[in-house]
Design an enzyme around this catalytic site. Structure first.
Site, PDB file in Angstrom:
ATOM      1  N   CYS A 115       0.821  -1.216   0.000  1.00  0.00           N
ATOM      2  CA  CYS A 115       0.000   0.000   0.000  1.00  0.00           C
ATOM      3  C   CYS A 115       0.857   1.270   0.000  1.00  0.00           C
ATOM      4  O   CYS A 115       0.336   2.380   0.037  1.00  0.00           O
ATOM      5  CB  CYS A 115      -0.929  -0.018   1.207  1.00  0.00           C
ATOM      6  SG  CYS A 115      -0.055  -0.346   2.740  1.00  0.00           S
ATOM      7  N   ASP A 119      18.865  -7.539  43.305  1.00  0.00           N
ATOM      8  CA  ASP A 119      18.426  -7.802  44.676  1.00  0.00           C
ATOM      9  C   ASP A 119      18.035  -6.505  45.378  1.00  0.00           C
ATOM     10  O   ASP A 119      17.251  -6.516  46.327  1.00  0.00           O
ATOM     11  CB  ASP A 119      19.547  -8.498  45.457  1.00  0.00           C
ATOM     12  CG  ASP A 119      19.727  -9.937  44.993  1.00  0.00           C
ATOM     13  OD1 ASP A 119      18.711 -10.596  44.705  1.00  0.00           O
ATOM     14  OD2 ASP A 119      20.883 -10.396  44.888  1.00  0.00           O
TER      15      ASP A 119
HETATM   16  O1  PMT Z   1      21.596 -13.305  29.911  1.00  0.00           O
HETATM   17  P1  PMT Z   1      22.941 -13.902  29.562  1.00  0.00           P
HETATM   18  O2  PMT Z   1      23.935 -12.851  29.138  1.00  0.00           O
HETATM   19  O3  PMT Z   1      22.820 -15.020  28.560  1.00  0.00           O
HETATM   20  O4  PMT Z   1      23.566 -14.522  30.888  1.00  0.00           O
HETATM   21  C1  PMT Z   1      22.989 -15.650  31.479  1.00  0.00           C
HETATM   22  C2  PMT Z   1      22.915 -15.502  33.005  1.00  0.00           C
HETATM   23  C3  PMT Z   1      24.326 -15.437  33.584  1.00  0.00           C
HETATM   24  C4  PMT Z   1      22.138 -14.246  33.397  1.00  0.00           C
HETATM   25  C5  PMT Z   1      22.149 -16.779  33.506  1.00  0.00           C
HETATM   26  O5  PMT Z   1      22.858 -17.922  33.128  1.00  0.00           O
HETATM   27  C6  PMT Z   1      21.988 -16.757  35.017  1.00  0.00           C
HETATM   28  O6  PMT Z   1      22.833 -17.205  35.767  1.00  0.00           O
HETATM   29  N1  PMT Z   1      20.837 -16.205  35.484  1.00  0.00           N
HETATM   30  C7  PMT Z   1      20.561 -15.986  36.917  1.00  0.00           C
HETATM   31  C8  PMT Z   1      21.280 -14.748  37.370  1.00  0.00           C
HETATM   32  C9  PMT Z   1      20.976 -14.425  38.830  1.00  0.00           C
HETATM   33  O7  PMT Z   1      20.326 -13.467  39.108  1.00  0.00           O
HETATM   34  O8  PMT Z   1      21.408 -15.315  39.683  1.00  0.00           O
HETATM   35  P2  PMT Z   1      21.195 -15.186  41.299  1.00  0.00           P
HETATM   36  O9  PMT Z   1      22.076 -16.250  41.822  1.00  0.00           O
HETATM   37  O10 PMT Z   1      21.407 -13.799  41.750  1.00  0.00           O
HETATM   38  O11 PMT Z   1      19.676 -15.538  41.509  1.00  0.00           O
HETATM   39  C10 PMT Z   1      19.222 -16.870  41.738  1.00  0.00           C
HETATM   40  C11 PMT Z   1      17.868 -17.068  41.109  1.00  0.00           C
HETATM   41  O12 PMT Z   1      16.913 -16.278  41.789  1.00  0.00           O
HETATM   42  C12 PMT Z   1      17.785 -16.722  39.654  1.00  0.00           C
HETATM   43  O13 PMT Z   1      16.965 -17.690  39.016  1.00  0.00           O
HETATM   44  C13 PMT Z   1      17.106 -15.357  39.648  1.00  0.00           C
HETATM   45  O14 PMT Z   1      16.292 -15.174  38.490  1.00  0.00           O
HETATM   46  C14 PMT Z   1      16.228 -15.448  40.899  1.00  0.00           C
HETATM   47  N2  PMT Z   1      16.018 -14.150  41.575  1.00  0.00           N
HETATM   48  C15 PMT Z   1      17.065 -13.442  42.086  1.00  0.00           C
HETATM   49  C16 PMT Z   1      16.819 -12.282  42.774  1.00  0.00           C
HETATM   50  C17 PMT Z   1      15.494 -11.821  42.928  1.00  0.00           C
HETATM   51  N3  PMT Z   1      15.235 -10.683  43.561  1.00  0.00           N
HETATM   52  N4  PMT Z   1      14.484 -12.522  42.399  1.00  0.00           N
HETATM   53  C18 PMT Z   1      14.729 -13.689  41.726  1.00  0.00           C
HETATM   54  O15 PMT Z   1      13.789 -14.335  41.251  1.00  0.00           O
END
Ligand code: PMT
Length: 403
Positions: A157, A278
């Site tokens: 269009c 966090d």
């Molecule tokens: O995105 P990319 O560049 O591919 O990288 C991948 C990654 C490193 C982000 C991925 O592989 C990964 O590790 N994701 C989790 C990162 C994280 O926040 O990890 P954590 O250990 O801080 O948290 C543990 C879990 O709790 C995670 O599933 C997170 O989503 C969850 N969480 C954390 C904090 C919060 N306030 N709420 C949550 O739900």
């Protein structure tokens, strides 16, 4: 891969119908048995004869043929189809399918098929953006239809915008992908989170992390390829959402909390690959914070832990998968998160390892299962890893069903 496959090519009334002729030809050359079904409007754009010549097979145009005691056309075609592709799919056919209308051969056939269906919407950009069309697409995605997003470009269009049907070779790739996966997640609803949340400080700055979203997007793509209905709750990334995935865009941890919690009860599997902040700044300045003498002290307050909250609400039929991004004591930290957040599976990556974690195309992880099993996986690309994680999810679900 396509040789001997019976593919219904539904052609509806849009200018992109001419591209469907190329698609019919490419499918036929690849060995597929292409049964073209045209709506009345499609025949205004391209003659059935074109498709008959390209496929070497009769073209189906009407629900009511000559009165014979032979098979009923839409039921017969549906019964032997391995895949139905609707290209182009007009706003009209999307609306009919979303609401179960069956007033011609193609719409009746679409209700009768049990094979996967790939929809290739193509229309004027304003029509595509219309809330009714978007609501119908949303509904169709929820129902598990595969959808190839139209491309942005110059439309017939004369308008520039999203609505152009992708080239036949792009659609062919989607078709091959559908055939290459086992469909072992069909019937399951999967929610994936991805990306790093952004916590604003003022109108121009935020606190975030290095997540690119690649891991979460790979999981969403892998789940959709295996037949799941997938919702991707994503913090900002530079990635395009995988075809067939419902995208919910969020920015902050609290927005992600809201989006995930309100959907949680409707999903069978939830995988939290997002890097969630966090903490967030306690005060968000309405104006850009000015540079002053001396240092600036930010006070942070805690964000909700979404995964912990999901673990509390989880019902026995749901599978909850968390990630852990660690820089030290991977195993101890992973085991602590697995139990504290009441997870079925925890995927832990040591993000200091080259080729693992943030931004990389590959990852190196250990899987921690709730029953105490630990599995170390070698370095692999994130899509392959996504499939390994989904394999583990399916294994957990089948073990649970056998109990
Ligand atoms: O995105 P990319 O560049 O591919 O990288 C991948 C990654 C490193 C982000 C991925 O592989 C990964 O590790 N994701 C989790 C990162 C994280 O926040 O990890 P954590 O250990 O801080 O948290 C543990 C879990 O709790 C995670 O599933 C997170 O989503 C969850 N969480 C954390 C904090 C919060 N306030 N709420 C949550 O739900």
């Amino acid at each position: 891969m396509l040789a001997g496959r019976s593919i219904i090519l539904g052609v509806t009334g849009g200018i992109a119908a001419y591209k469907a002729a190329e698609l019919a030809s490419a499918l036929t050359r690849a060995g597929a048995l292409v049964n073209v079904v045209m709506t009345q409007a499609a025949q205004e754009f391209v003659q059935p004869l074109t498709f008959a010549a390209l496929t070497g097979r009769p073209v189906h145009t009407t629900l009511f043929g000559p009165l014979t005691s032979g098979p009923i056309p839409h039921i017969e075609l549906a019964a032997r189809a391995d895949l139905a592709v609707i290209a182009p799919a007009t706003a009209n056919i999307l609306a009919k399918l979303a609401h179960g209308l069956a007033d011609d051969l193609l719409s009746s056939l679409l209700l009768a098929v049990t094979c996967p269906v790939l929809l290739c919407p193509a229309m004027n950009a304003a029509m595509y953006a219309h809330p009714a069309v978007q609501a119908n697409l949303h509904r169709l995605k929820e129902m598990g239809y595969h959808i190839v997003e139209p491309e942005v470009g110059r439309l017939a269009c004369g308008v520039e915008g999203r609505g152009r049907m992708p080239a036949p070779e792009v659609i062919l790739e989607h078709i091959k992908r559908i055939f290459s996966f086992p469909g072992d997640l069909s019937g399951l609803k999967v929610l994936v989170t991805a990306g790093g949340t952004r916590e604003p400080l003022d109108p121009v700055r935020y606190i975030s992390d290095r997540s690119s979203g690649k891991m979460g997007y790979a999981l969403a793509a892998a789940a959709v390829e295996r037949g799941a209905v997938v919702t991707l709750v994503s913090a900002p990334t530079s990635l395009s959402p995988p075809a067939g995935v419902e995208l919910v865009s969020v920015e902050t941890a609290r927005q992600m909390y809201q989006a995930v919690i309100e959907r949680f009860s409707r999903y069978d599997v939830v995988i939290k690959a997002a890097a969630v902040a966090d903490y967030r700044p306690k005060l968000v300045s309405g104006q850009k914070i000015k540079k002053t003498e001396g240092s600036l002290i930010l006070e942070l307050e805690k964000n909700p832990d979404i995964l912990y909250e999901l673990g509390q609400r989880k019902t026995p039929h749901q599978t909850l998968v968390g990630f852990a991004a660690e820089t030290e004591d991977l195993e101890a930290n992973a085991l602590q998160k697995l139990s504290k957040k009441n997870l079925d599976l925890l995927v832990a990556n040591d993000v200091t390892q080259p080729g693992a974690g943030f931004g990389a195309d590959t990852n190196i992880v250990k899987l921690f299962f709730a029953d105490g099993r630990i599995q170390s996986l070698p370095i692999m690309d994130k899509k392959t890893l996504a499939h390994r994680i989904l394999d583990a999810v399916l294994e957990l679900r089948s073990e649970r069903n056998q109990k």
